[in-house]
Scaffold this motif. Structure first.
Motif, PDB file in Angstrom:
ATOM      1  N   LEU A 361       0.842  -1.202   0.000  1.00 16.30           N
ATOM      2  CA  LEU A 361       0.000   0.000   0.000  1.00 16.30           C
ATOM      3  C   LEU A 361       0.870   1.243   0.000  1.00 16.30           C
ATOM      4  N   PHE A 362       0.537   2.170  -0.877  1.00 18.69           N
ATOM      5  CA  PHE A 362       1.118   3.507  -0.860  1.00 18.69           C
ATOM      6  C   PHE A 362      -0.011   4.510  -0.685  1.00 18.69           C
ATOM      7  N   ALA A 363       0.216   5.515   0.178  1.00 23.64           N
ATOM      8  CA  ALA A 363      -0.773   6.572   0.385  1.00 23.64           C
ATOM      9  C   ALA A 363      -0.064   7.913   0.348  1.00 23.64           C
ATOM     10  N   ASP A 364      -0.732   8.913  -0.239  1.00 23.09           N
ATOM     11  CA  ASP A 364      -0.153  10.247  -0.333  1.00 23.09           C
ATOM     12  C   ASP A 364      -1.230  11.271   0.025  1.00 23.09           C
ATOM     13  N   ILE A 365      -0.845  12.244   0.868  1.00 18.81           N
ATOM     14  CA  ILE A 365      -1.778  13.290   1.277  1.00 18.81           C
ATOM     15  C   ILE A 365      -1.879  14.318   0.149  1.00 18.81           C
ATOM     16  N   GLY A 407       8.375  12.074   3.015  1.00 21.33           N
ATOM     17  CA  GLY A 407       7.618  13.311   2.918  1.00 21.33           C
ATOM     18  C   GLY A 407       6.222  13.104   3.470  1.00 21.33           C
ATOM     19  N   ASP A 408       5.214  13.321   2.619  1.00 26.44           N
ATOM     20  CA  ASP A 408       3.830  13.111   3.050  1.00 26.44           C
ATOM     21  C   ASP A 408       3.262  11.803   2.493  1.00 26.44           C
ATOM     22  N   ALA A 409       4.156  10.885   2.094  1.00 24.33           N
ATOM     23  CA  ALA A 409       3.732   9.575   1.592  1.00 24.33           C
ATOM     24  C   ALA A 409       3.950   8.510   2.664  1.00 24.33           C
ATOM     25  N   TYR A 410       3.075   7.495   2.660  1.00 27.64           N
ATOM     26  CA  TYR A 410       3.095   6.438   3.675  1.00 27.64           C
ATOM     27  C   TYR A 410       3.066   5.091   2.967  1.00 27.64           C
ATOM     28  N   GLN A 450      -7.493  14.983   2.031  1.00 25.97           N
ATOM     29  CA  GLN A 450      -7.803  13.785   1.256  1.00 25.97           C
ATOM     30  C   GLN A 450      -6.498  13.037   0.969  1.00 25.97           C
ATOM     31  N   ILE A 451      -6.640  11.736   0.749  1.00 23.24           N
ATOM     32  CA  ILE A 451      -5.456  10.957   0.392  1.00 23.24           C
ATOM     33  C   ILE A 451      -5.743  10.125  -0.844  1.00 23.24           C
ATOM     34  N   ARG A 452      -4.695   9.886  -1.617  1.00 27.52           N
ATOM     35  CA  ARG A 452      -4.729   8.914  -2.714  1.00 27.52           C
ATOM     36  C   ARG A 452      -4.065   7.648  -2.212  1.00 27.52           C
TER      37      ARG A 452
END
Length: 535
Positions: A361-365, A407-410, A450-452
């Protein structure tokens, strides 16, 4: 020699790795006020020859030295009568090796990756000073060779308290042996602290002869009386021992204790703690009216007190080391999975494992980079910490492994480091909950963030990179595609690949997005993960 400003300390460094040798030299050179003269040897034979010369103040020994170990060098050196303190060095912390080294006679055990100038200086200083105290005690004990039985008992006591690393056990053994050795009615050990506004006295342990079972004085009242006696003793900081007669000026306090003859000896440790060793004889004991604390008994108790001080220091040092290692292990678990951390501690080699089936899983704000230019750095870090800590809680809830933030990615993964069957479902559940949780965080304009999110399933390789700052990371095409799913997605939505879709379609609501062009992959059919079936 006690290490003072300007002292010259001669160090024998037994190390077969030249880089580690230079690192150790550099650490020693950074220690202020103390000069270190280092002699480096790299082989087992040259090490024993240098140790036999006994021309150094301390020896630093690498645990692994070719086909030999530091324990073997330690055993031979001690058998040859080495009087220098020896500190064991190793590349990886190991509680079992630590215990074996200390029990074999090492003064300390240090992990190379954790070395600092301050830690190295403190270890060398304590080892040298502790060795000097031990040598002084040996010289003191030599004066009592004529007292064969008592000497044997004293040596037994010294062995018992030195081989124990538990402070309560050390003190219990000491007071019990004193009762037997000196045939006293009671022996007790009291901690006291006069640095506070009101002096504090605490009973650590006591031992009684069988005839005292019927004495039922209140222990707190007795300790208070002993405290008053201690406070009235003149020159407590300098004196070695106090003999107190029942008919002395302290009669009112001795009455609480049953009018014993008392011998009190301060036990002072290097850590600054002070205790009082108290031996008592009662009026109903045989020959009590002519009873005296003869010089032999006093000297023996002084030697025991010195042994106890060393044992207490060792126990406290061991406890401090144990706590520090536990803290280091907890820090290690903050960056590595537990099973990987255990592998890293138990084997000194590259850790890399292939996994046939994982879900990434990758998530970005969304728009966070733009926002970060409008708010202070402190506020930005605080906000990211709140958001990612929430995501960390979800990863832990679903038994998933957080890999890193950029950064702002998880980034998180399921099925690593321990393979599981439901890793795709666990990742899907986390992704859906992440979309709900992000609504609790608001932008400057009052709108929620929101996140992608992008998800992919397939094979991957996981392992540890780095030698000082460890990172557990994931590699492979599965990882790259998962990242593309996030970057090619839409705000507030979860995009998954066809591989992940096949794992989820029976339990989740998925919407076919269609064919998209993915950089490096070409055309791919993807899906939106919208929720649970029946919800």
């Amino acid at each position: 020699m006690f290490m003072n400003s300007g002292s010259m300390v001669k160090v024998l460094l037994v190390e077969d790795d030249e880089d580690d040798c230079f690192l150790t030299r550099d650490l020693l050179s950074e220690i202020p006020s103390i000069q270190y003269e280092v002699e480096w040897v790299a082989t087992y034979e040259s090490a024993l020859a240098a140790i036999k010369g006994n021309r150094h103040n301390v020896v630093l020994v690498d645990f692994y030295l070719g086909k030999y170990t530091g324990l073997e060098i330690l055993a031979v050196a001690l058998a040859q009568g080495c009087k220098m303190p020896m500190i064991m060095l190793t590349g990886v912390g190991d509680r079992d090796v630590d215990t074996k080294a200390i029990q074999a006679g090492a003064s300390d055990y240090l992990v190379k990756s954790q070395l600092t100038p301050q830690l190295l200086e403190r270890s060398i200083r304590h080892s040298i000073e502790r060795k000097q105290v031990e040598e002084a005690l040996k010289n003191s004990e030599a004066r009592f060779r004529a007292l064969a039985q008592r000497e044997a008992l004293l040596n037994r006591l010294a062995k018992q308290i030195r081989t124990s690393l538990e402070l309560p056990a050390i003190l219990d053994v000491a007071v019990s042996e004193i009762c037997t050795v000196l045939d006293v009615d009671r022996c007790q050990f009291i901690w006291y602290d006069k640095t506070q506004k009101y002096p504090n006295f605490k009973l650590a342990c006591r031992a009684d002869n069988s005839q005292l079972k019927s004495i039922t004085n209140d222990v707190r009242e007795e300790i208070a009386a002993l405290g008053e006696i201690i406070l009235q003793l003149d020159g407590l900081a300098e004196s070695l021992a106090f003999c107190i007669n029942p008919n002395s000026d302290m009669r009112q306090f001795l009455a609480v204790l049953g009018f014993p003859f008392m011998l009190m000896i301060p036990v002072r440790t290097r850590s600054g703690k002070t205790g009082m060793l108290v031996c008592e004889r009662w009026l109903f004991s045989a020959n009590i009216f002519s009873y005296e604390w003869d010089s032999d008994r006093v000297e023996l108790l002084l030697a025991v007190a010195d042994h106890m001080a060393i044992a207490i220091d060792q126990a406290e040092l061991y406890e401090t080391t144990r706590i520090a290692k536990e803290q280091s292990e907890r820090l290690l678990l903050n960056v590595l999975p537990q099973v990987v951390a255990e592998q890293l501690k138990n084997r000194n080699q590259i850790i890399a494992d292939s996994f046939e089936d994982v879900t990434v899983l990758f998530a970005d704000i969304v728009n966070f980079t733009e926002l970060s230019s409008k708010i202070s750095a402190d506020k930005m870090v605080h906000l990211l910490n709140l958001i990612f800590s929430t995501f960390d809680g979800l990863a832990e809830k679903h038994a998933l492994e957080k890999i890193k933030t950029i950064g702002d990615a998880y980034m998180a993964v399921g099925g690593v480091p321990l393979p599981t069957k439901n890793h795709a479902e666990a990742i899907a559940n986390m992704a859906l909950e992440m979309q709900q949780e992000i609504k609790n965080f608001y932008q400057e304009d009052g709108q929620p963030f929101q996140i992608r999110i992008g998800i992919n399933t397939g094979p991957a390789v996981a392992g540890v990179i780095g030698t000082k700052k460890f990172i557990y990371d994931l590699w492979g095409d599965t990882v790259n595609v998962a990242s593309r799913m996030e970057s090619h997605g839409e705000a507030g939505r979860i995009q998954v690949t066809a591989a992940t879709y096949e794992r989820l379609k029976s339990k989740y609501v998925l919407e076919r997005r269609g064919t998209i062009v993915v950089k490096g992959k070409g055309e791919m059919i993807t899906y939106w993960l919208n929720g649970f079936q029946g919800s």
